[in-house]
Design a protein around this motif. Structure first.
Motif, PDB file in Angstrom:
ATOM      1  N   TYR A 203       0.830  -1.205   0.000  1.00 40.00           N
ATOM      2  CA  TYR A 203       0.000   0.000   0.000  1.00 40.00           C
ATOM      3  C   TYR A 203       0.865   1.255   0.000  1.00 40.00           C
ATOM      4  CZ  TYR A 203      -3.230   3.593   1.642  1.00 40.00           C
ATOM      5  OH  TYR A 203      -3.959   4.744   1.773  1.00 40.00           O
ATOM      6  N   VAL A 204       0.515   2.197  -0.849  1.00 44.98           N
ATOM      7  CA  VAL A 204       1.165   3.508  -0.903  1.00 44.98           C
ATOM      8  C   VAL A 204       0.085   4.568  -0.743  1.00 44.98           C
ATOM      9  CG1 VAL A 204       2.531   5.124  -2.272  1.00 44.98           C
ATOM     10  CG2 VAL A 204       2.995   2.660  -2.414  1.00 44.98           C
ATOM     11  N   PRO A 205       0.100   5.356   0.323  1.00 47.35           N
ATOM     12  CA  PRO A 205      -0.932   6.384   0.523  1.00 47.35           C
ATOM     13  C   PRO A 205      -0.935   7.395  -0.635  1.00 47.35           C
ATOM     14  CG  PRO A 205       0.371   6.050   2.519  1.00 47.35           C
ATOM     15  CD  PRO A 205       1.081   5.330   1.424  1.00 47.35           C
ATOM     16  N   LYS A 206      -2.128   7.851  -0.978  1.00 50.52           N
ATOM     17  CA  LYS A 206      -2.242   8.855  -2.024  1.00 50.52           C
ATOM     18  C   LYS A 206      -1.698  10.190  -1.528  1.00 50.52           C
ATOM     19  CE  LYS A 206      -6.239   6.925  -4.467  1.00 50.52           C
ATOM     20  NZ  LYS A 206      -7.628   7.190  -4.922  1.00 50.52           N
ATOM     21  N   GLN A 207      -0.975  10.862  -2.370  1.00 56.16           N
ATOM     22  CA  GLN A 207      -0.425  12.169  -2.019  1.00 56.16           C
ATOM     23  C   GLN A 207      -1.349  13.270  -2.517  1.00 56.16           C
ATOM     24  OE1 GLN A 207       3.605  12.683  -3.318  1.00 56.16           O
ATOM     25  NE2 GLN A 207       4.256  10.654  -2.626  1.00 56.16           N
ATOM     26  N   PRO A 208      -1.511  14.315  -1.729  1.00 58.01           N
ATOM     27  CA  PRO A 208      -2.313  15.467  -2.198  1.00 58.01           C
ATOM     28  C   PRO A 208      -1.710  16.038  -3.485  1.00 58.01           C
ATOM     29  CG  PRO A 208      -1.882  15.621   0.152  1.00 58.01           C
ATOM     30  CD  PRO A 208      -1.026  14.503  -0.370  1.00 58.01           C
ATOM     31  N   THR A 209      -2.566  16.513  -4.374  1.00 57.06           N
ATOM     32  CA  THR A 209      -2.106  17.038  -5.653  1.00 57.06           C
ATOM     33  C   THR A 209      -1.086  18.138  -5.473  1.00 57.06           C
ATOM     34  OG1 THR A 209      -4.283  16.511  -6.597  1.00 57.06           O
ATOM     35  CG2 THR A 209      -2.870  18.006  -7.856  1.00 57.06           C
ATOM     36  N   SER A 210      -1.260  18.930  -4.420  1.00 56.45           N
ATOM     37  CA  SER A 210      -0.361  20.057  -4.187  1.00 56.45           C
ATOM     38  C   SER A 210       1.059  19.628  -3.840  1.00 56.45           C
ATOM     39  CB  SER A 210      -0.916  20.945  -3.056  1.00 56.45           C
ATOM     40  OG  SER A 210      -1.057  20.180  -1.858  1.00 56.45           O
ATOM     41  N   LEU A 211       1.213  18.345  -3.388  1.00 58.38           N
ATOM     42  CA  LEU A 211       2.529  17.869  -2.991  1.00 58.38           C
ATOM     43  C   LEU A 211       3.219  17.075  -4.094  1.00 58.38           C
ATOM     44  CD1 LEU A 211       1.822  16.696   0.684  1.00 58.38           C
ATOM     45  CD2 LEU A 211       2.776  18.884  -0.091  1.00 58.38           C
ATOM     46  N   ILE A 212       2.498  16.800  -5.176  1.00 51.55           N
ATOM     47  CA  ILE A 212       3.078  16.015  -6.258  1.00 51.55           C
ATOM     48  C   ILE A 212       3.980  16.903  -7.104  1.00 51.55           C
ATOM     49  CG2 ILE A 212       2.601  14.658  -8.328  1.00 51.55           C
ATOM     50  CD1 ILE A 212      -0.042  13.842  -7.060  1.00 51.55           C
ATOM     51  N   SER A 213       5.216  16.567  -7.224  1.00 49.44           N
ATOM     52  CA  SER A 213       6.169  17.330  -8.022  1.00 49.44           C
ATOM     53  C   SER A 213       6.305  16.687  -9.393  1.00 49.44           C
ATOM     54  CB  SER A 213       7.518  17.412  -7.297  1.00 49.44           C
ATOM     55  OG  SER A 213       7.992  16.112  -7.002  1.00 49.44           O
ATOM     56  N   PHE A 214       7.436  16.822  -9.990  1.00 47.81           N
ATOM     57  CA  PHE A 214       7.648  16.247 -11.318  1.00 47.81           C
ATOM     58  C   PHE A 214       7.683  14.719 -11.242  1.00 47.81           C
ATOM     59  CE2 PHE A 214       9.603  20.469 -11.369  1.00 47.81           C
ATOM     60  CZ  PHE A 214       8.925  21.043 -12.429  1.00 47.81           C
ATOM     61  N   GLY A 215       7.264  14.102 -12.314  1.00 48.49           N
ATOM     62  CA  GLY A 215       7.291  12.645 -12.375  1.00 48.49           C
ATOM     63  C   GLY A 215       5.997  12.030 -11.896  1.00 48.49           C
ATOM     64  N   THR A 216       5.900  10.741 -12.046  1.00 47.26           N
ATOM     65  CA  THR A 216       4.705   9.997 -11.643  1.00 47.26           C
ATOM     66  C   THR A 216       4.870   9.483 -10.222  1.00 47.26           C
ATOM     67  OG1 THR A 216       4.350   9.281 -13.931  1.00 47.26           O
ATOM     68  CG2 THR A 216       3.196   8.061 -12.205  1.00 47.26           C
ATOM     69  N   PRO A 217       3.966   9.837  -9.331  1.00 47.09           N
ATOM     70  CA  PRO A 217       4.094   9.386  -7.941  1.00 47.09           C
ATOM     71  C   PRO A 217       3.883   7.875  -7.841  1.00 47.09           C
ATOM     72  CG  PRO A 217       1.950  10.395  -8.271  1.00 47.09           C
ATOM     73  CD  PRO A 217       2.738  10.637  -9.539  1.00 47.09           C
ATOM     74  N   PRO A 218       4.515   7.206  -6.866  1.00 40.45           N
ATOM     75  CA  PRO A 218       4.314   5.757  -6.701  1.00 40.45           C
ATOM     76  C   PRO A 218       2.880   5.448  -6.302  1.00 40.45           C
ATOM     77  CG  PRO A 218       5.517   6.667  -4.834  1.00 40.45           C
ATOM     78  CD  PRO A 218       5.428   7.774  -5.848  1.00 40.45           C
ATOM     79  N   THR A 219       2.388   4.298  -6.736  1.00 37.97           N
ATOM     80  CA  THR A 219       1.027   3.881  -6.419  1.00 37.97           C
ATOM     81  C   THR A 219       1.037   2.488  -5.816  1.00 37.97           C
ATOM     82  OG1 THR A 219       0.726   2.983  -8.647  1.00 37.97           O
ATOM     83  CG2 THR A 219       0.034   5.269  -8.279  1.00 37.97           C
ATOM     84  N   SER A 220      -0.054   2.153  -5.183  1.00 35.63           N
ATOM     85  CA  SER A 220      -0.187   0.815  -4.589  1.00 35.63           C
ATOM     86  C   SER A 220      -0.227  -0.240  -5.685  1.00 35.63           C
ATOM     87  CB  SER A 220      -1.471   0.736  -3.755  1.00 35.63           C
ATOM     88  OG  SER A 220      -1.468   1.699  -2.719  1.00 35.63           O
ATOM     89  N   THR A 221       0.282  -1.416  -5.352  1.00 37.89           N
ATOM     90  CA  THR A 221       0.239  -2.549  -6.279  1.00 37.89           C
ATOM     91  C   THR A 221      -0.483  -3.714  -5.617  1.00 37.89           C
ATOM     92  OG1 THR A 221       2.408  -3.312  -5.519  1.00 37.89           O
ATOM     93  CG2 THR A 221       2.358  -1.857  -7.450  1.00 37.89           C
ATOM     94  N   ASP A 222      -0.856  -4.688  -6.415  1.00 41.29           N
ATOM     95  CA  ASP A 222      -1.606  -5.841  -5.934  1.00 41.29           C
ATOM     96  C   ASP A 222      -0.675  -6.777  -5.154  1.00 41.29           C
ATOM     97  OD1 ASP A 222      -3.197  -8.096  -5.565  1.00 41.29           O
ATOM     98  OD2 ASP A 222      -4.174  -7.878  -7.509  1.00 41.29           O
ATOM     99  N   VAL A 223      -0.926  -6.937  -3.852  1.00 43.59           N
ATOM    100  CA  VAL A 223      -0.064  -7.771  -3.022  1.00 43.59           C
ATOM    101  C   VAL A 223      -0.198  -9.250  -3.374  1.00 43.59           C
ATOM    102  CG1 VAL A 223      -1.676  -8.192  -1.114  1.00 43.59           C
ATOM    103  CG2 VAL A 223       0.775  -8.049  -0.648  1.00 43.59           C
TER     104      VAL A 223
END
Length: 221
Positions: free
Chosen positions: A68-88
């Motif tokens: 699990y990777v918590p969602k980041q607020p849009t305001s905190l997302i910088s350049f690049g694609t933020p990490p996301t949760s994957t199927d365990v």
């Protein structure tokens, strides 16, 4: 020195599938056991136990898997694609595959669990997994895994580690307090019924009529 992480190494036809454990187990259990058979001897209050063989060492442990990777607020997302949760379950399926026959190996794969001083090589005999957290879409992202292994040690390895004294030559033994001819036969020949051969060799008519300190001859098989 950093924290040492545990890992599973699953045998493949070519190479090894390595699963790094995110959270080390809080404990693990090693179990050794043996098989005995009961022999009833006339004149004794209870049966004698004859050692048959040892069982493979078992390793039991629990693992916690988390993708699990918590969602980041849009305001905190910088350049690049933020990490996301994957199927365990992608990880649990890799472990589950170790309990079934590998088509290329024609047998279940060997699995090695490494952590600190523990380097346990065996096969997975039991695998339970419980999913404990899901995303809004229903994708599992956390799981508790219970594993049981049995060690892979050949009989030759065990004999070299703890060899039996050869029964194919004549020996002498001193009877100790509480030890009967059947006990000596079980220890020397692996069969308490062989007490009759010892008694015959030493001219003993009654196996209960022996005394501590008496020396008996053990004939070679």
């Amino acid at each position: 020195m950093g924290l040492t992480k545990a890992k599973l190494e699953i045998e493949k036809e070519i190479g090894v599938d390595i699963i790094n454990v995110l959270f080390n187990p809080s404990e693990y259990q090693l179990t050794d056991s043996a098989n005995y058979s009961e022999k009833k001897v006339p004149g004794l209050d209870g049966p004698l136990f004859q050692y048959i063989s040892g069982e493979a060492t078992e390793l039991s442990l629990n693992l916690f898997l988390d993708t699990y990777v918590p969602k980041q607020p849009t305001s905190l997302i910088s350049f690049g694609t933020p990490p996301t949760s994957t199927d365990v379950s992608a990880i649990t399926k890799r472990i589950a595959n170790a309990t079934s026959i590998d088509g290329s190996l024609h047998r279940p794969p060997e699995v090695t669990f490494r952590w600190g001083s523990l380097n346990f090589r065996g096969i997975v005999t039991r695998f339970n997994h419980t999913y404990t957290m899901f995303t809004e879409s229903g994708m599992p992202v956390r799981a508790k895994v219970s594993l049981t292994f049995k060690s892979l040690i050949s009989p030759n390895d065990k004999r070299r580690a703890s060899p039996f004294e050869s029964p194919d030559r004549t020996k002498y033994r001193t009877i100790r307090q509480g030890i009967g001819l059947w006990d000596i036969a079980s220890m020397e020949y692996g069969d308490p019924d062989m007490w009759k051969m010892i008694a015959r060799e030493n001219g003993i008519l009654n196996p209960l009529d022996v005394r501590p300190g008496q020396v008996v001859k053990l004939p070679a098989l």
